[in-house]
Design a protein around this motif. Sequence first.
Motif, short mmCIF file in Angstrom:
data_model
loop_
_atom_site.label_atom_id
_atom_site.label_comp_id
_atom_site.label_asym_id
_atom_site.label_seq_id
_atom_site.Cartn_x
_atom_site.Cartn_y
_atom_site.Cartn_z
N THR A 20 0.85 -1.19 0.00
CA THR A 20 0.00 0.00 0.00
C THR A 20 0.88 1.23 0.00
OG1 THR A 20 -0.18 -0.46 2.35
CG2 THR A 20 -2.14 -0.84 1.01
N GLY A 21 0.62 2.18 -0.88
CA GLY A 21 1.45 3.37 -0.97
C GLY A 21 0.79 4.39 -1.86
N ALA A 22 1.57 5.24 -2.51
CA ALA A 22 1.00 6.26 -3.40
C ALA A 22 1.85 6.34 -4.64
CB ALA A 22 0.96 7.61 -2.69
N VAL A 23 1.22 6.73 -5.75
CA VAL A 23 1.94 6.88 -7.00
C VAL A 23 2.40 8.31 -7.15
CG1 VAL A 23 0.67 5.00 -8.07
CG2 VAL A 23 -0.22 7.32 -8.22
N GLY A 24 2.99 8.59 -8.31
CA GLY A 24 3.46 9.95 -8.53
C GLY A 24 4.84 10.15 -7.96
N ALA A 25 5.60 9.05 -7.73
CA ALA A 25 6.93 9.20 -7.16
C ALA A 25 7.92 9.61 -8.24
CB ALA A 25 7.36 7.88 -6.53
N GLN A 26 9.10 10.01 -7.79
CA GLN A 26 10.16 10.35 -8.72
C GLN A 26 10.68 9.09 -9.38
OE1 GLN A 26 13.05 12.35 -6.39
NE2 GLN A 26 11.72 14.04 -5.87
N SER A 27 11.38 9.23 -10.49
CA SER A 27 11.96 8.07 -11.15
C SER A 27 12.95 7.40 -10.23
CB SER A 27 12.69 8.51 -12.44
OG SER A 27 11.76 9.11 -13.33
N THR A 42 9.87 5.63 -0.58
CA THR A 42 10.14 4.21 -0.85
C THR A 42 8.88 3.49 -1.26
OG1 THR A 42 11.99 4.18 0.71
CG2 THR A 42 10.99 2.06 0.17
N VAL A 43 7.79 3.71 -0.52
CA VAL A 43 6.52 3.06 -0.85
C VAL A 43 6.01 3.54 -2.20
CG1 VAL A 43 4.11 2.81 -0.13
CG2 VAL A 43 5.93 2.71 1.58
N GLN A 44 6.12 4.83 -2.46
CA GLN A 44 5.68 5.38 -3.73
C GLN A 44 6.42 4.73 -4.90
OE1 GLN A 44 6.46 9.52 -3.03
NE2 GLN A 44 4.36 9.96 -2.38
N THR A 45 7.72 4.66 -4.79
CA THR A 45 8.53 4.11 -5.88
C THR A 45 8.26 2.63 -6.07
OG1 THR A 45 10.25 5.74 -5.39
CG2 THR A 45 10.87 3.88 -6.78
N PHE A 46 8.14 1.91 -4.97
CA PHE A 46 7.85 0.48 -5.05
C PHE A 46 6.55 0.24 -5.81
CE2 PHE A 46 5.91 -3.32 -2.95
CZ PHE A 46 6.81 -4.27 -3.42
N TYR A 47 5.52 1.02 -5.47
CA TYR A 47 4.24 0.88 -6.13
C TYR A 47 4.32 1.16 -7.62
CZ TYR A 47 0.18 -0.21 -3.34
OH TYR A 47 -0.80 -0.86 -2.64
N ARG A 48 5.00 2.24 -7.95
CA ARG A 48 5.07 2.61 -9.37
C ARG A 48 5.81 1.55 -10.17
NH1 ARG A 48 8.43 5.05 -12.70
NH2 ARG A 48 9.97 5.58 -11.14
N LEU A 49 6.88 1.01 -9.61
CA LEU A 49 7.63 -0.02 -10.32
C LEU A 49 6.81 -1.30 -10.50
CD1 LEU A 49 11.13 0.47 -8.64
CD2 LEU A 49 10.50 1.00 -11.01
N LEU A 50 5.99 -1.61 -9.52
CA LEU A 50 5.11 -2.77 -9.68
C LEU A 50 4.12 -2.54 -10.82
CD1 LEU A 50 4.14 -3.99 -6.10
CD2 LEU A 50 5.58 -5.15 -7.75
N ARG A 51 3.55 -1.35 -10.87
CA ARG A 51 2.59 -1.05 -11.94
C ARG A 51 3.27 -1.10 -13.30
NH1 ARG A 51 -2.27 0.63 -11.17
NH2 ARG A 51 -2.27 1.72 -13.16
N GLU A 52 4.55 -0.75 -13.35
CA GLU A 52 5.29 -0.78 -14.61
C GLU A 52 5.88 -2.16 -14.90
OE1 GLU A 52 8.20 2.27 -14.11
OE2 GLU A 52 6.74 3.91 -14.33
#
Length: 287
Positions: A20-27, A42-52
């Motif tokens: 659980t986290g939030a998107v919109g993180a930095q690369s 950390t949570v933001q980036t983890f989430y975004r990488l999973l979505r990608e």
Amino acid sequence: MTKSWRLNGLLTIWLTAWLTGAVGAQSPAKPSDAAPRSPTETVQTFYRLLRERQFAEAFQLHVCGPAVEKLTPQQMGELEPEFLKLSGGIPETLTASGETVTGDDATVFVVVPSGVAANGRPQMVTAPVGLIRSEGRWLIGDRETQALAQAHGGSFFKLSEEGVFIKMAENEDAMARLLVKLLEVEQVFARNNQGRYGTLQELVMRRGQFRDDVAKLLEIVEGGEPLGHVIEIVVTPDRRDFAIYAVPKRHNYDGRYSFFADRDGVRYRNYGGARIEKDTPGNKILN
């Protein structure tokens, strides 16, 4: 027993507790190339990488990283459908409502959908995500999972799916309760034997002194290796005191914790499968 003893072995449950986290993180950047991320980042980036679907990169931010790094291409391919299920359930937009940091532990609070309300709109709840700081970096998860991932490497997920870790947690929970019961048995034994405590063998030999349920319990421990652990009861020369030791037969398979019990209660800690004493640094007291 507290919930901290419970260790679920299903891959999706292992992971979704921390997804659980939030998107919109930095690369993302490699740890060596940038300043350490905050827990929320950390949570933001983890989430975004999973979505990608960048699973290998995502798990560099998770305590299961050592296990993912050891996966063969075939193993990674076998697990990819499970990772896809997880990433497919992540909303495009999540809100982080805050974070707390205490030493090397942190919690990020995120607002996530949980079911649908009567008006047809998603019902929102706040969910915590636990992190630890390891080698200067925040990782999603806990230290016990990290230790298991490091110990088992590429076999971690297979063992998890096979229920090895569930059985291990069950062993630990049952062993803790068994030791509490053995402390009671020793007190009864002493009352019946002029204040003298007994070894495990003596308790078993005289199980006729006890209630039927206790006698059956002593039958279980008769061989000294119940519930994936090796038990030994040591009495002092005058037999006026005693200590109970229990260690896992196979560390990180049958159990993680070593136990010590005496008249002051039960203590435990992860000690690499070795015996602990009452004053071993890092011991925890069983509640």
